[in-house]
Scaffold this active site. Structure first.
Site, short mmCIF file in Angstrom:
data_model
loop_
_atom_site.label_atom_id
_atom_site.label_comp_id
_atom_site.label_asym_id
_atom_site.label_seq_id
_atom_site.Cartn_x
_atom_site.Cartn_y
_atom_site.Cartn_z
N ARG A 80 0.85 -1.19 0.00
CA ARG A 80 0.00 0.00 0.00
C ARG A 80 0.88 1.24 0.00
NH1 ARG A 80 -2.25 3.23 4.49
NH2 ARG A 80 -4.16 4.22 3.79
N HIS A 124 -3.24 10.81 0.20
CA HIS A 124 -2.77 10.66 1.57
C HIS A 124 -2.19 12.01 1.99
CE1 HIS A 124 -1.24 7.48 4.64
NE2 HIS A 124 -1.00 8.67 5.17
N GLU A 168 -7.67 8.28 5.74
CA GLU A 168 -8.02 9.02 6.95
C GLU A 168 -8.52 10.44 6.68
OE1 GLU A 168 -4.97 8.86 9.93
OE2 GLU A 168 -4.91 6.68 9.95
N ASN A 297 -7.71 1.91 9.68
CA ASN A 297 -6.41 2.11 10.34
C ASN A 297 -6.65 2.13 11.84
OD1 ASN A 297 -5.41 2.44 7.79
ND2 ASN A 297 -4.92 4.61 8.00
N TYR A 299 -4.58 2.21 15.74
CA TYR A 299 -3.37 2.26 16.56
C TYR A 299 -3.63 2.05 18.04
CZ TYR A 299 -0.96 3.69 12.39
OH TYR A 299 -0.42 3.69 11.12
N GLU A 376 -3.63 0.06 8.06
CA GLU A 376 -2.48 0.49 8.86
C GLU A 376 -2.63 -0.02 10.28
OE1 GLU A 376 -1.66 4.72 9.05
OE2 GLU A 376 -1.92 4.93 6.90
C1 FCB Z 1 -1.78 7.58 10.40
C2 FCB Z 1 -1.33 8.04 9.04
C3 FCB Z 1 0.01 7.54 8.62
C4 FCB Z 1 0.99 7.48 9.77
C5 FCB Z 1 0.38 6.82 10.98
C6 FCB Z 1 1.29 6.71 12.17
O1 FCB Z 1 -2.68 8.50 10.93
O2 FCB Z 1 -2.27 7.64 8.05
O3 FCB Z 1 0.47 8.32 7.55
O4 FCB Z 1 1.49 8.72 10.05
O5 FCB Z 1 -0.79 7.48 11.36
#
Ligand code: FCB
Length: 473
Positions: A80, A124, A168, A297, A299, A376
């Site tokens: 990607r 992006h 995002e 995505n 985290y 992500e």
């Molecule tokens: C996301 C982004 C990516 C990267 C990660 C850590 O929000 O899409 O570009 O910076 O965080």
């Protein structure tokens, strides 16, 4: 009974890794590229840690062959990446720049030669600066310019069957126009709402144009959805949670999958301008054009307290960070905090993979069962090259293992999860944090451009090879 030591993934699960144009390419003035909002923003003093910018970054524009070889070594089935709009349509105009397009032709050819599926993202975050000068995503004309850009890239690049329109859009709209921490750096809630709508509309327009050029195309978008929990059962916290959920989840998912904006969000932003007044007849129909997959995505989950609940949150042992006691509540009227005792990454984000499984189930139950890709997931740590010249990153391996186990759990729950992409292949320009945060499974020496695969690279290679994740890292 024997202890289960690994969890298998479905056959054809799409293993990959991800990057983005401005974060890795460098070569910002080469072959006709013009500035994007991130060039301008990063060169504005005080915006990015250490005054870093993407002028050179990982120099991927020149070293892409080496990076393709790394991908082959890793054994990923898909890669990607994103296309830089100002390389393709310099100045945000309508005329294609052959040299800009050629770079991506070379990249795609190199992927196909190595049997790696290209999964490009159209946007992006690197909007041509000239379009920002005319209002950027607050200006409806940007949607038409995006349509022209889609025409050029889908029409001009061969060998790609899967596209993602946006990465995002929440960050593009809210961090960029609402809170001033990302390019273009505005702090205007009404502008962020308008940008939200135009980004969604551009997505819908992009889907239609791409399908008209290539009817068999698979196309979707990537959202950074949140897994939020209330700080307590206090009504103020529950209300705040619902607002945060509205802002980060429902304001995107409702129009995409139900063809309407959530009424509580329309009401919440009705005292700002232009906000939802930019919506025109037919827009929501366009936005809700069915997509083929959803990118998610993820985290870190978030705990939410209502405004005025600082004291209680502190008493419960939560770290409220630098937010002052008397902070004027913004439109979210909420405060995300971190749970005491949980490990954190170098971003200060708490590690809790259960949020991912929860979130995927929520999307399935409330919205859709089209295939989902985790486009992500990953973590920044303070990695370093040790005396043997190696980079050992056991925390990252632990993080990835926990999240892949959460993915396997979601699949067991019946979630239609079709793939997973580690963020990121390379250490890179982490937006407002510059080069101070490293997310890569490959170390970058920013002085020389040298690449050193970290131990997580080898670990992930084995996961892909075995199509299974160890239950313990
Ligand atoms: C996301 C982004 C990516 C990267 C990660 C850590 O929000 O899409 O570009 O910076 O965080």
């Amino acid at each position: 009974m024997t202890e289960r030591i690994a969890r298998d993934f479905p056959e054809n699960f799409l293993w990959g890794t991800a990057t983005a144009s401005y974060q890795i390419e460098g070569a910002v003035t080469e072959d006709g590229r013009t500035p994007s909002i991130w060039d301008t923003f990063s060169k504005t003093p005080g915006r990015v840690t250490n005054g870093d910018n993407g002028d050179v970054a990982c120099d991927h524009y020149h070293r892409y062959e080496e990076d393709l070889d790394l991908l082959a070594k890793l054994g990923v089935k898909a890669y990607r990446f994103s296309l830089a709009w100002p390389r393709i349509h310099p100045n945000g105009g309508s005329v294609a720049n052959a040299k800009g397009l050629d770079f991506y032709k070379r990249l795609v050819a190199g992927l196909l030669e190595r049997n790696i599926t290209p999964l490009p993202t159209m946007y992006h975050w690197d909007l041509p600066q000239d379009l920002e000068d005319k209002g950027g995503w607050t200006n409806r004309d940007t949607v038409d310019r995006f349509g022209e850009y889609v025409q050029t890239i889908v029409g001009g690049l061969e060998g790609i069957d899967t596209w993602t329109t946006f990465n995002e859009p929440w960050c593009a709209a809210w961090l960029g126009y609402g809170y001033g921490v990302h390019a273009p750096g505005h702090s205007d809630i009404g502008a962020a709402v308008a940008a939200t709508h135009h980004l969604l509309l551009a997505h819908g327009v992009g889907v239609d144009i791409a399908r008209s050029l290539q009817p068999e195309i698979k196309i979707g978008l990537t959202l950074n959805l949140g897994a939020f929990r209330p700080g307590s059962n206090n009504q103020a916290d529950l209300d705040a949670l619902w607002r945060v959920d509205g802002n980060q989840n429902r304001i995107w998912l409702d129009p995409l999958f139900k063809g309407e904006y959530p009424q509580d969000m329309v009401d919440l932003y009705s005292d700002t301008t232009p906000a939802f007044t930019v919506v025109k007849d037919g827009d929501l129909k366009k936005i809700s054009t069915p997509i083929d997959f959803l990118g998610v995505n993820f985290y870190s989950p978030g705990t939410i307290f209502g405004a005025g609940r600082h004291k209680e949150a502190r008493e419960a042992g939560f770290n409220l960070g630098p937010i002052p006691e008397d902070a004027k509540p913004d439109h979210l009227r909420a405060l995300g905090v971190e749970t005491p005792g949980r490990p954190k990454t170098a971003m200060g984000w708490e590690v809790d993979a259960s949020g991912l499984r929860e979130l995927l189930n929520r999307v399935k139950n409330d919205y859709t069962d089209i295939p989902i890709y985790i486009t992500e997931n990953g973590a920044a740590y303070y990695d370093y090259v040790n005396a043997n010249g190696a980079v050992e990153d056991p925390e990252r391996i632990q993080y990835l293992a926990e999240h892949l186990n959460a993915c396997a759990g979601a699949i067991e729950d019946g979630v239609n999860l079709a793939g997973y992409f580690v963020w990121s292949l390379l250490d890179n320009f982490e937006w407002a944090f510059g080069y101070s945060r490293r997310f890569g499974i490959v170390w970058i020496d920013y002085d020389t451009g040298r690449r050193i695969p970290k131990s997580s690279f080898n670990w992930y290679r084995d996961v892909i090879k075995n199509n299974a994740v160890p239950t313990k890292a």
